[in-house]
Design an enzyme around this catalytic site. Structure first.
Site, short mmCIF file in Angstrom:
data_model
loop_
_atom_site.label_atom_id
_atom_site.label_comp_id
_atom_site.label_asym_id
_atom_site.label_seq_id
_atom_site.Cartn_x
_atom_site.Cartn_y
_atom_site.Cartn_z
N LYS A 122 -21.37 83.18 42.87
CA LYS A 122 -21.57 84.19 43.91
C LYS A 122 -22.80 85.06 43.63
CE LYS A 122 -18.19 83.31 46.80
NZ LYS A 122 -18.50 82.58 48.05
N TYR A 159 -16.98 81.35 39.25
CA TYR A 159 -17.08 81.91 40.60
C TYR A 159 -18.07 83.09 40.64
CZ TYR A 159 -15.13 83.78 45.04
OH TYR A 159 -14.94 84.25 46.32
N ILE A 171 -9.58 90.11 50.24
CA ILE A 171 -9.25 89.82 51.63
C ILE A 171 -7.99 88.95 51.66
CG2 ILE A 171 -10.10 88.83 53.82
CD1 ILE A 171 -11.88 91.13 52.80
N GLY A 210 -16.54 75.82 56.26
CA GLY A 210 -15.22 76.28 55.83
C GLY A 210 -14.56 77.14 56.89
N ARG A 257 -10.07 77.97 58.46
CA ARG A 257 -9.02 78.96 58.17
C ARG A 257 -9.66 80.20 57.53
NH1 ARG A 257 -5.95 76.37 52.82
NH2 ARG A 257 -7.30 77.44 51.33
N1 LIG Z 1 -10.40 85.98 50.22
C1 LIG Z 1 -11.10 86.79 49.47
O1 LIG Z 1 -10.57 87.78 48.92
C2 LIG Z 1 -12.59 86.58 49.28
C3 LIG Z 1 -13.32 87.59 48.63
C4 LIG Z 1 -14.68 87.41 48.45
C5 LIG Z 1 -15.31 86.25 48.90
N2 LIG Z 1 -14.56 85.28 49.51
C6 LIG Z 1 -15.30 84.09 49.96
O2 LIG Z 1 -15.12 83.94 51.36
C7 LIG Z 1 -15.19 82.55 51.71
C8 LIG Z 1 -13.94 82.17 52.50
O3 LIG Z 1 -12.80 82.41 51.69
P1 LIG Z 1 -11.30 82.43 52.23
O4 LIG Z 1 -10.60 83.50 51.50
O5 LIG Z 1 -11.29 82.40 53.70
O6 LIG Z 1 -10.79 81.03 51.60
P2 LIG Z 1 -9.96 79.82 52.21
O7 LIG Z 1 -9.59 78.98 51.04
O8 LIG Z 1 -8.88 80.31 53.10
O9 LIG Z 1 -11.03 79.06 53.11
C9 LIG Z 1 -12.08 78.32 52.55
C10 LIG Z 1 -12.40 77.17 53.47
O10 LIG Z 1 -13.49 76.42 52.91
C11 LIG Z 1 -13.20 75.04 53.05
N3 LIG Z 1 -13.93 74.26 52.05
C12 LIG Z 1 -13.72 74.24 50.71
N4 LIG Z 1 -14.55 73.38 50.11
C13 LIG Z 1 -15.32 72.84 51.09
C14 LIG Z 1 -16.36 71.88 51.10
N5 LIG Z 1 -16.78 71.30 49.96
N6 LIG Z 1 -16.94 71.56 52.28
C15 LIG Z 1 -16.51 72.13 53.44
N7 LIG Z 1 -15.52 73.05 53.48
C16 LIG Z 1 -14.93 73.39 52.33
C17 LIG Z 1 -11.68 74.97 52.87
O11 LIG Z 1 -11.13 73.75 53.35
C18 LIG Z 1 -11.23 76.20 53.63
O12 LIG Z 1 -11.01 75.92 54.99
C19 LIG Z 1 -15.34 81.79 50.39
O13 LIG Z 1 -16.70 81.53 50.15
C20 LIG Z 1 -14.81 82.78 49.38
O14 LIG Z 1 -15.33 82.54 48.10
C21 LIG Z 1 -13.22 85.42 49.71
#
Ligand SMILES: NC(=O)c1ccc[n+]([C@@H]2O[C@H](COP(=O)([O-])OP(=O)(O)OC[C@H]3O[C@@H](n4cnc5c(N)ncnc54)[C@H](O)[C@@H]3O)[C@@H](O)[C@H]2O)c1
Length: 252
Positions: free
Chosen positions: A157, A153, A186, A14, A17
């Site tokens: 997690k 979720y 984030i 992932g 982005r």
């Molecule tokens: N943004 C937040 O506030 C936050 C907080 C806690 C945890 N997270 C975790 O951090 C990680 C990244 O989140 P983010 O905010 O950058 O999200 P985002 O949606 O910007 O990025 C997630 C990426 O994962 C890719 N993806 C999704 N399903 C996929 C699959 N089956 N195979 C391969 N790639 C796949 C998407 O295409 C995307 O590029 C995630 O695991 C999310 O749960 C985010």
């Protein structure tokens, strides 16, 4: 450009982005060769363009599909010669209150976070064991402690934290550490989508999140990349099976 990860091969799922991209960028800037797997082909093209001065491998691969993961890991190993660092970052949200959550909402989230991380960890460990060296880092969330509208979720997690601790025990004797970073709020496309879903401007969601963040600002992808780098560092070999909450304060 730094040298902290010179000679290392880092794979980020992932990573096209958001948080994953910031992690991939940090590794590349610190000398690692970086592999990025993602389902988003367009964003993958953009990230390979953005990081073109570095040694980067990108592949459209769905982490839920074990065969796609195995093929990608093999290609990374054959082109770069090792798989030293793996970051299970790919994620999706399908938020809803329990009574409205569909079977598909539940299963999709379980599949991407849990099956996806299992698939990548399983495929990567073979290459790590060969070298008696590895750093696995799973991206959990403060939602693991419970969050309204996120039964799927939060469960996934929290499950990821169980996987982290178990792999730490199983793989620790082989020179492989496994840890997790659990981010709070984030600013990424994921949280932008949340604002859209609940029908408020993103700025309003950021403002609301600030109420609970002692450092008085919301998190940026680079904040998480920094924590991941700590676990990924060669000198962190005695840090294993830990969950680091990165949320600007002690509470989720
Ligand atoms: N943004 C937040 O506030 C936050 C907080 C806690 C945890 N997270 C975790 O951090 C990680 C990244 O989140 P983010 O905010 O950058 O999200 P985002 O949606 O910007 O990025 C997630 C990426 O994962 C890719 N993806 C999704 N399903 C996929 C699959 N089956 N195979 C391969 N790639 C796949 C998407 O295409 C995307 O590029 C995630 O695991 C999310 O749960 C985010």
């Amino acid at each position: 450009m730094g040298e902290r990860f010179r000679g290392k091969v880092a794979l980020v799922t992932g990573g096209s982005r958001g948080i994953g991209k910031a992690i991939a960028k940090l590794f590349a800037e610190e000398g690692a060769r970086v592999a990025i797997l993602d389902v988003n082909e367009e964003a993958l093209l953009e990230v390979s363009e953005e990081l073109r001065e570095y040694e980067i491998y990108t592949k459209v691969a769905n982490v839920v599909e074990s065969e796609e993961v195995e093929v990608a890991l093999k290609e990374v190993y054959e082109s770069f010669g090792s798989v030293d660092i793996v970051v299970n970052n790919a994620g999706v949200i399908r938020d809803n209150l329990l009574f409205k959550m569909t079977d598909t909402d539940w299963q999709t989230v379980m599949d991407v976070h849990l099956k996806g991380s299992f698939n990548v960890a399983k495929a990567a460990q073979g290459y790590m064991v060969k070298n008696r060296y590895g750093r696995m880092i799973n991206i959990s969330s403060t939602s693991a402690l419970g969050n309204r509208g996120q039964a799927n979720y939060a469960t996934a997690k929290a499950g990821l934290q169980g996987l982290t601790k178990t792999l730490a025990i199983e793989l620790g004797p082989l020179g492989i550490t496994t840890n997790a970073v659990a981010p709070g709020f984030i600013e990424t496309e994921m949280t932008r989508e949340t604002a859209k879903r609940i029908g408020i401007p993103f700025e309003q969601l950021v403002e609301a999140s600030l109420q609970g963040i002692p450092v008085g600002r919301s998190g940026q992808p680079e904040d998480i990349a920094n924590a991941v780098a700590f676990f990924a560092d060669e000198s962190s070999s005695f840090v294993n099976g830990q969950i680091l909450y990165v949320a600007g304060g002690p509470k989720a």
